[in-house]
Write a protein that holds these residues in place. Structure first.
Motif, PDB file in Angstrom:
ATOM      1  N   ARG A 130      63.262 -30.945 -64.442  1.00 27.29           N
ATOM      2  CA  ARG A 130      64.644 -30.452 -64.361  1.00 27.29           C
ATOM      3  C   ARG A 130      65.617 -31.614 -64.167  1.00 27.29           C
ATOM      4  O   ARG A 130      66.689 -31.642 -64.763  1.00 27.29           O
ATOM      5  CB  ARG A 130      64.798 -29.458 -63.207  1.00 27.29           C
ATOM      6  N   THR A 133      65.900 -33.284 -67.605  1.00 31.88           N
ATOM      7  CA  THR A 133      66.585 -32.524 -68.654  1.00 31.88           C
ATOM      8  C   THR A 133      68.043 -32.231 -68.301  1.00 31.88           C
ATOM      9  O   THR A 133      68.865 -32.083 -69.201  1.00 31.88           O
ATOM     10  CB  THR A 133      65.877 -31.189 -68.968  1.00 31.88           C
ATOM     11  N   GLU A 137      71.030 -32.284 -70.964  1.00 31.85           N
ATOM     12  CA  GLU A 137      71.729 -31.034 -71.284  1.00 31.85           C
ATOM     13  C   GLU A 137      73.246 -31.219 -71.169  1.00 31.85           C
ATOM     14  O   GLU A 137      74.005 -30.784 -72.040  1.00 31.85           O
ATOM     15  CB  GLU A 137      71.248 -29.946 -70.329  1.00 31.85           C
ATOM     16  N   SER A 151      71.008 -26.402 -73.396  1.00 28.96           N
ATOM     17  CA  SER A 151      69.861 -26.251 -72.500  1.00 28.96           C
ATOM     18  C   SER A 151      68.554 -26.184 -73.297  1.00 28.96           C
ATOM     19  O   SER A 151      67.577 -26.850 -72.960  1.00 28.96           O
ATOM     20  CB  SER A 151      70.037 -24.996 -71.646  1.00 28.96           C
ATOM     21  N   ALA A 154      67.857 -29.628 -74.986  1.00 30.34           N
ATOM     22  CA  ALA A 154      67.379 -30.617 -74.008  1.00 30.34           C
ATOM     23  C   ALA A 154      65.892 -30.403 -73.732  1.00 30.34           C
ATOM     24  O   ALA A 154      65.118 -31.373 -73.682  1.00 30.34           O
ATOM     25  CB  ALA A 154      68.189 -30.525 -72.723  1.00 30.34           C
ATOM     26  N   LEU A 155      65.478 -29.153 -73.581  1.00 26.12           N
ATOM     27  CA  LEU A 155      64.056 -28.854 -73.385  1.00 26.12           C
ATOM     28  C   LEU A 155      63.243 -29.268 -74.606  1.00 26.12           C
ATOM     29  O   LEU A 155      62.140 -29.817 -74.481  1.00 26.12           O
ATOM     30  CB  LEU A 155      63.854 -27.369 -73.098  1.00 26.12           C
ATOM     31  N   ILE A 158      62.893 -33.214 -74.637  1.00 22.21           N
ATOM     32  CA  ILE A 158      61.939 -33.727 -73.649  1.00 22.21           C
ATOM     33  C   ILE A 158      60.523 -33.317 -74.020  1.00 22.21           C
ATOM     34  O   ILE A 158      59.589 -34.125 -73.940  1.00 22.21           O
ATOM     35  CB  ILE A 158      62.306 -33.268 -72.223  1.00 22.21           C
TER      36      ILE A 158
END
Length: 191
Positions: A130, A133, A137, A151, A154-155, A158
């Protein structure tokens, strides 16, 4: 050497060894030797044993991973999201070259070896991802991407970096990392 220096070097050494060997394959004695710390310092600094050291190493590496992303948020003018992501991939290219493809991600290593790990390690790894990311984000959203999509992207970034890093290590070449970086860049350029 101060007590604080010894403790910080031990946490850093643990993170560096975990990224190359994994958590289960890294012994406390190896960490102390790598850190050049007194052996008795382990009980003093880490009364929770290896579990505590894993948690602190994961927190330390999460901070290191997030630092350049957070710095990009402070830059004026702010770099475009594509540049922020490209620099993320570049950092992993440098890491792979510098370690002759031995180094991976300490956070991922802790997750992989977490089958027998405690709730504390599981929570630390979730928080570490978290922390990593989050600024990515925000950089994507600042670049104009709708928040919910930022969001998800970004996930995706990564996750893609982690998978490509594993494949590049296994193959001992940059092709997986380069291919994923190219496709992510194309995705971002279309956004």
């Amino acid at each position: 050497m101060t007590t604080r220096d010894s403790r910080e070097r031990t946490v850093r050494s643990a993170a560096l060894l975990f990224r190359e060997r994994g958590v289960d394959a890294t012994g406390m004695r190896q960490i102390v030797e790598h850190a050049q710390a007194p052996r008795g310092s382990l009980q003093h600094h880490f009364p929770g044993g290896k579990e505590q050291l894993v948690v602190e190493a994961v927190e330390w590496i999460a901070g290191k991973a997030a630092e350049p992303l957070e710095a990009s948020l402070e830059a004026d003018p702010a770099p475009p999201p594509r540049q922020v992501v490209a620099e993320l991939f570049d950092r992993f290219r440098k890491l792979l070259r510098m370690t002759d493809y031995r180094a991976g991600c300490s956070i991922a290593a802790a997750v992989v070896d977490a089958g027998s790990a405690s709730d504390a390690v599981a929570l630390a790894t979730a928080n570490a991802f978290r922390r990593w990311t989050g600024p990515l984000e925000r950089a994507l959203a600042r670049g104009g991407m709708e928040q919910a999509r930022a969001s998800r992207v970004a996930l995706l970034v990564i996750s893609a970096v982690e998978g490509a890093l594993i494949m590049s290590r296994a193959r001992h070449d940059m092709e997986p990392l380069d291919a994923v970086a190219t496709e992510i860049d194309l995705l971002l350029s279309a956004s």
